[in-house]
Design a protein around this motif. Structure first.
Motif, PDB file in Angstrom:
ATOM      1  N   ASP A   4       4.368   2.361   9.721  1.00 14.89           N
ATOM      2  CA  ASP A   4       5.556   2.785   8.970  1.00 14.89           C
ATOM      3  C   ASP A   4       5.719   2.065   7.638  1.00 14.89           C
ATOM      4  N   ARG A   5       4.812   1.134   7.357  1.00 14.99           N
ATOM      5  CA  ARG A   5       4.849   0.524   6.014  1.00 14.99           C
ATOM      6  C   ARG A   5       3.485   0.636   5.321  1.00 14.99           C
ATOM      7  N   SER A   6       2.677   1.576   5.801  1.00 14.48           N
ATOM      8  CA  SER A   6       1.360   1.756   5.196  1.00 14.48           C
ATOM      9  C   SER A   6       1.394   2.813   4.098  1.00 14.48           C
ATOM     10  N   ILE A   7       0.559   2.595   3.083  1.00 12.12           N
ATOM     11  CA  ILE A   7       0.374   3.583   2.013  1.00 12.12           C
ATOM     12  C   ILE A   7      -1.130   3.805   1.871  1.00 12.12           C
ATOM     13  N   ASP A  44       2.649   7.325   4.498  1.00 11.28           N
ATOM     14  CA  ASP A  44       2.760   7.771   3.112  1.00 11.28           C
ATOM     15  C   ASP A  44       1.376   7.724   2.447  1.00 11.28           C
ATOM     16  N   MET A  90       4.727  -3.115  -4.057  1.00  5.60           N
ATOM     17  CA  MET A  90       5.244  -3.234  -2.681  1.00  5.60           C
ATOM     18  C   MET A  90       4.383  -4.234  -1.902  1.00  5.60           C
ATOM     19  N   ASN A 121       4.080  -3.980   1.875  1.00  2.11           N
ATOM     20  CA  ASN A 121       3.491  -2.786   2.479  1.00  2.11           C
ATOM     21  C   ASN A 121       1.988  -2.993   2.663  1.00  2.11           C
ATOM     22  N   ALA A 171       9.502   8.806  -3.187  1.00  2.00           N
ATOM     23  CA  ALA A 171       8.580   7.684  -3.413  1.00  2.00           C
ATOM     24  C   ALA A 171       7.828   7.280  -2.150  1.00  2.00           C
ATOM     25  N   THR A 172       6.584   6.854  -2.338  1.00  2.00           N
ATOM     26  CA  THR A 172       5.760   6.395  -1.209  1.00  2.00           C
ATOM     27  C   THR A 172       6.028   4.909  -0.979  1.00  2.00           C
ATOM     28  N   THR A 173       7.017   4.653  -0.153  1.00  2.00           N
ATOM     29  CA  THR A 173       7.405   3.269   0.135  1.00  2.00           C
ATOM     30  C   THR A 173       7.152   2.910   1.598  1.00  2.00           C
ATOM     31  N   GLY A 174       6.504   3.816   2.325  1.00  2.00           N
ATOM     32  CA  GLY A 174       6.303   3.623   3.760  1.00  2.00           C
ATOM     33  C   GLY A 174       7.292   4.475   4.529  1.00  2.00           C
ATOM     34  N   THR A 175       6.821   5.081   5.621  1.00  4.81           N
ATOM     35  CA  THR A 175       7.679   6.014   6.364  1.00  4.81           C
ATOM     36  C   THR A 175       8.871   5.311   7.013  1.00  4.81           C
ATOM     37  N   GLY A 176       8.797   3.982   7.106  1.00  9.96           N
ATOM     38  CA  GLY A 176       9.930   3.233   7.644  1.00  9.96           C
ATOM     39  C   GLY A 176      11.116   3.224   6.702  1.00  9.96           C
ATOM     40  N   ASN A 177      10.874   3.629   5.463  1.00 10.36           N
ATOM     41  CA  ASN A 177      11.937   3.564   4.456  1.00 10.36           C
ATOM     42  C   ASN A 177      12.549   4.914   4.101  1.00 10.36           C
ATOM     43  N   HIS A 178      12.055   5.975   4.709  1.00  5.21           N
ATOM     44  CA  HIS A 178      12.603   7.298   4.383  1.00  5.21           C
ATOM     45  C   HIS A 178      12.265   8.278   5.497  1.00  5.21           C
TER      46      HIS A 178
END
Lengths: 68, 248, 353
Positions: free
Chosen positions: B41-44, B62, B82, B85, C195-202
């Protein structure tokens, strides 16, 4: 007892699972095709499965689930 | 009990890859690692250009789609923006070792805290099988129809060996996904590369030897043999650089 | 900082960017914009920002893409040859619908060209430069104060329309020192839920992407972007009029050429020639309407430019070729004198002094 299930519609018949299976029970079914037009992978002898999951580990298309 | 089920690290979109192409396995290993490390959930993900261009459809996180070869630069921007992330690139050999050489080398030199998954199948797949910077000597491709003549077009670039000489780089390992044992080792390497990022240790690159049955003109099974017999001779497996040694 | 300080153009724009909330700058040395990078290198660490000297202009713009995708303000600067290299990334910014500010302190071209002031990247900035159907917001300052004002404006418009903006300056603007007011008050914020900030953020997954192999879809994307461009053309055209009330001859000039022109206009007015100026501040969107209106009463136009004649095309289009448009130009890094502009004014006036 182990159980192997296939999401047959996703199988591309590449046969990498067949090579990986130590018991030689996962094979490509040459006698039929799936929706994509490939010969799908099947298991010939569910009872002989040892649940090693080598087939699933080798599958590039997330076709296989293994339960024990 | 399920001993093997689909990871949540991947969406359920069917891969567009050709039958027997091992990109799918490598996608899965990366996704499993992200899930197991609890960082999904914090990966890009930074997708590249080539066969893996659509990886943004598959990784369940993301994603940013980068221009050809530029993924490490895009990743640098995203990570600097980030830092908490997890930012990784997924690139093929044409993308990383030809057009993106500068971006790769300099991200390594800066010890940019990112993870690079480098898929080496010795050919340009998406465009239909042209000679890659990693194509083997004498390898026949669409643009080396008489075999790669090293006197005319030079030798393949050994990315892991090259980057092992870059002082900044933290961790460089070459793995393969041609059998179950190697797949498991590949996963360990990928996990280490992501753990390094979590631990803020810096640039990690895992080179994964992969097959391209379609453009190699071989069956999936024969492709595995070709990888074993030819790729590994030119590209030996192993850890080429590890600055984390002694940290544990 | 509510009082004026004396600053060099390049440094003023760098400071303005930081004040506008830009904490990520990626650069590469090239004359005549290197002061921007040097200023950022000194200042960014002090404000908790990121300065990074990239390995190339190509990498710098892609680092900007990485930051912009996470929803933060990012900037890069360069000069003409470097902007050519960034053009790939600028096209991707446009295609990915990402806001960012790109500064071009122009020098003479083509090729390696020279290092003296030029406006020969007008086409590149306003007509594309990179591949595909896209536009940039293009802002052309003519003073150090405007370097500051338009830096704030550039970030604002970029975010408002989710598109890259370019500050198109020249070497003179970059090197010139003038007193400036830096503070611009509150910064407007825009929705960044993409924005791509991580799926935990949106909610759901965010993907920043310019690729579609489905032509129907890509056509829809392009139309969606051009719909926004249309709104910008309606609402955010900026220009300055100088002595246009009774003008019979209209000069069109931007940047340093507009300052030279102003001087020439004053000289011509002293001779009784009714000449004025429309100075585009946004080169895109171009002030078409005001030019069209001016063509109703002006008998001639003069495009004053530091290139072989680029903006003159847009002037002709704006007035629908209804009146003669003269070109007063220098190129290669040369700047016209007020006397040269005056000579053009007299020519446009039928040779009457």
């Amino acid at each position: 007892m182990a159980k192997v299930t296939f999401r047959e519609e996703r199988c591309k018949g590449c046969g990498l699972c067949e090579i990986a299976c130590p018991k030689k029970i996962v094979v490509i079914a040459k006698d039929r095709i799936n929706q994509k037009g490939y010969h799908p992978a099947i298991i010939t002898d569910q009872d002989a499965c040892i649940g090693c999951a080598f087939c699933a580990t080798s599958c590039p298309d997330l076709v296989i689930t293994v339960e024990k | 009990m399920e001993v093997f089920k689909k990871t949540n690290g991947l969406t359920d979109a069917p891969f567009h890859y050709c039958p027997g192409c091992t990109h799918g396995i490598i996608h899965r290993l990366v996704a499993e690692v992200l899930e197991e490390l609890g960082v999904l959930d914090r990966s890009i993900a930074i997708a590249s250009v080539g066969c893996s261009v659509f990886s943004y459809n598959y990784f369940n996180c993301d994603a940013i789609q980068a221009a050809h070869g530029r993924a490490p630069a895009v990743a640098t921007g995203a990570k600097r923006s980030m830092p908490d992330n997890i930012v990784f690139t997924y690139q093929g050999d044409g993308d990383l070792a030809a057009i993106g050489t500068a971006e790769t080398v300099h991200a390594a030199a800066r010890n940019e805290n990112i993870t690079v998954i480098f898929v080496n199948n010795a050919i340009y797949g998406m465009t239909g099988g042209q000679m890659a910077p990693t194509s083997l000597p004498n390898q026949v491709t669409q643009t080396s129809p008489y075999g790669r003549d090293v006197t005319l077009v030079g030798y393949p670039i050994k990315v892991s060996e090259m980057l092992s000489q870059v002082e900044g780089a933290t961790y460089i390992e070459r793995v393969a996904v041609d059998n179950v044992k190697n797949i498991k080792n590949a996963k360990k390497a990928i996990k280490k590369a992501f753990q390094n990022q979590i631990d803020k240790k810096g640039f990690s690159l895992i080179e994964v030897l992969s097959t391209c049955p379609t453009n190699w003109g071989k069956s999936p099974k024969d492709s595995l043999l070709w990888l074993e017999e030819n790729m590994k001779k030119n590209y030996p497996l192993g850890v080429f650089k590890d600055r984390t040694k002694g940290d544990e | 900082m509510s009082e004026k300080v004396l600053m060099k153009g390049n440094e003023a724009l760098a400071e303005a960017a930081i004040m506008a909330g830009c904490k990520h700058y990626f650069g590469y040395p090239i004359t005549p914009q290197t002061e921007v990078a040097a200023y950022m290198a000194k200042k960014m660490p002090k404000v908790g920002g990121v300065f990074l000297q990239a390995e190339s202009e190509v990498s710098a713009i892609n680092m900007v893409i990485g930051v912009a995708a996470t929803g933060k303000r990012a900037m890069t600067s360069s000069s003409s040859p470097g902007i050519s290299l960034k053009s790939e990334g600028i096209s991707y910014l446009a295609g990915c619908e990402l806001p960012a500010l790109i500064v071009n302190v122009q020098r003479g071209g083509p090729g390696l060209g020279g290092i003296q002031p030029s406006q020969s990247d007008y086409y590149q900035a306003t007509k594309g430069g990179g591949h595909g159907d896209y536009k940039l917001i293009v802002l052309a300052p003519n003073s150090v104060q405007e370097m500051v004002d338009l830096t704030f404006k550039g970030f604002d418009l970029a975010e408002k329309y989710r598109m890259p903006a370019m500050l198109l300056c020249d070497g003179t603007m970059g090197q010139m020192m003038e007193p400036v007011l830096l503070n611009q008050g509150e910064i407007k914020t825009y929705d960044k839920s993409w924005a791509t900030t991580g799926t935990g953020n949106h909610e759901g997954r965010n993907v920043v992407n310019s690729l579609s192999l489905n032509p129907e879809e890509l056509e829809v994307w392009n139309h969606r972007r051009y719909d926004r461009y249309k709104i910008a053309q309606e609402n955010d055209v900026m220009y300055e009029e100088y002595l246009m009330d009774d003008a019979e001859i209209c000069i069109v000039a931007f940047g340093i050429a507009s300052r030279v022109s102003k001087n020439a206009i004053n000289q011509a007015r002293a001779k009784g020639i009714k000449v004025g100026m429309i100075r585009p501040i946004t080169l895109w969107p171009f002030p078409e309407k005001v030019l069209k209106k001016a063509s109703e009463k002006c008998k001639a136009f003069i495009s004053v430019e530091l290139n072989m004649g680029q903006m003159i095309d847009d002037v002709r289009l704006a007035i629908e070729c209804s009146k003669p448009v003269y070109l007063c130009n220098r190129t290669g890094g040369m700047i016209m004198s007020p006397e040269e502009v005056l000579a053009s004014i007299i020519k446009a006036n039928g040779g009457n002094e």
